[in-house]
Design a protein around this motif. Structure first.
Motif, short mmCIF file in Angstrom:
data_model
loop_
_atom_site.label_atom_id
_atom_site.label_comp_id
_atom_site.label_asym_id
_atom_site.label_seq_id
_atom_site.Cartn_x
_atom_site.Cartn_y
_atom_site.Cartn_z
N THR A 1 47.66 40.31 40.23
CA THR A 1 46.48 39.95 39.72
C THR A 1 46.60 38.61 38.56
O THR A 1 45.95 37.89 38.61
CB THR A 1 45.92 41.04 38.64
N SER B 1 34.52 40.17 40.45
CA SER B 1 35.53 41.48 40.08
C SER B 1 36.69 41.50 40.85
O SER B 1 37.03 40.39 41.80
CB SER B 1 34.69 42.52 40.65
N THR B 2 37.57 42.18 40.10
CA THR B 2 38.96 42.12 40.56
C THR B 2 39.57 43.74 40.96
O THR B 2 39.36 44.17 39.94
CB THR B 2 39.97 41.16 39.91
N TYR B 3 40.26 43.60 42.02
CA TYR B 3 40.68 44.94 42.04
C TYR B 3 42.42 44.61 42.46
O TYR B 3 42.60 43.79 43.11
CB TYR B 3 40.09 45.79 43.21
N GLU B 4 43.16 45.55 41.83
CA GLU B 4 44.34 45.70 42.10
C GLU B 4 45.06 47.04 42.61
O GLU B 4 44.71 47.77 42.35
CB GLU B 4 45.09 45.03 40.79
N CYS B 5 46.17 46.58 43.67
CA CYS B 5 46.86 47.75 44.21
C CYS B 5 48.22 47.30 44.35
O CYS B 5 48.42 46.71 45.38
CB CYS B 5 46.05 48.32 45.50
N SER C 1 39.82 39.83 44.57
CA SER C 1 38.64 39.46 43.81
C SER C 1 37.53 38.95 44.74
O SER C 1 37.68 38.46 45.90
CB SER C 1 39.20 38.12 43.09
N CYS D 1 35.64 36.95 49.35
CA CYS D 1 36.65 37.70 48.85
C CYS D 1 37.87 37.04 49.10
O CYS D 1 38.11 36.34 50.22
CB CYS D 1 36.58 38.72 49.65
N ALA E 1 46.21 42.01 44.93
CA ALA E 1 44.90 41.85 44.20
C ALA E 1 43.81 41.40 45.31
O ALA E 1 44.01 40.55 45.85
CB ALA E 1 45.19 40.71 43.12
#
Length: 137
Positions: free
Chosen positions: A5, A67-71, A77, A104, A75
């Motif tokens: 991220t 928005s941003t998602y992390e796993c 976005s 994305c 990352a």
């Protein structure tokens, strides 16, 4: 905030500032970039070339991070991107048309750098907004 991220955030900052040296420094030696056309390109210069291409065709190209998602080391976005087609983009002559669409970006981190990057967006919608493809309506 995960490493991926933070790298993605720094990447977006470098892209917005059009700081290609800073952008290149974020890429892993084994960097792989895949654009929305599915073509895979290897090397740090591949990611830089994508930004140069977008800014070349759309000199006012900009985006908003939605928005941003992390796993783990990934990352993702979602961004709203827009610009005006004022210069040729690859083999597409400039149309002067504006575009706006959702995109994305997916980044995978390795060894403190961006190892893999993928961009996804609706290329048909982009071509319609540029006047390259007629609308179905």
């Amino acid at each position: 905030m995960s490493e991926a991220t933070e790298l993605q955030r720094r990447m977006f900052e470098a892209v917005r500032a059009y700081d290609l040296a800073a952008l290149r420094s974020l890429y892993h030696a084994d960097h792989v970039y895949r654009g929305p056309d599915g073509v895979v390109q290897a090397g740090a210069d591949a990611g830089v070339a994508a930004v140069e291409s977008y800014r070349g065709g759309f000199p006012d190209w900009d985006f908003d991070l939605l928005s941003t998602y992390e796993c783990g080391d990934v990352a993702v976005s979602e961004v709203r991107t827009r610009g005006t087609h004022l210069r040729d983009l690859a083999d597409l002559p400039a149309t002067g048309n504006r575009f706006e669409l959702l995109a994305c970006n997916v980044v995978e981190a390795r060894d403190g750098r961006i190892h893999r990057e993928r961009d996804y967006y609706d290329t048909l919608l982009l071509m319609r907004q540029l006047g390259m493809v007629p609308s179905l309506r």
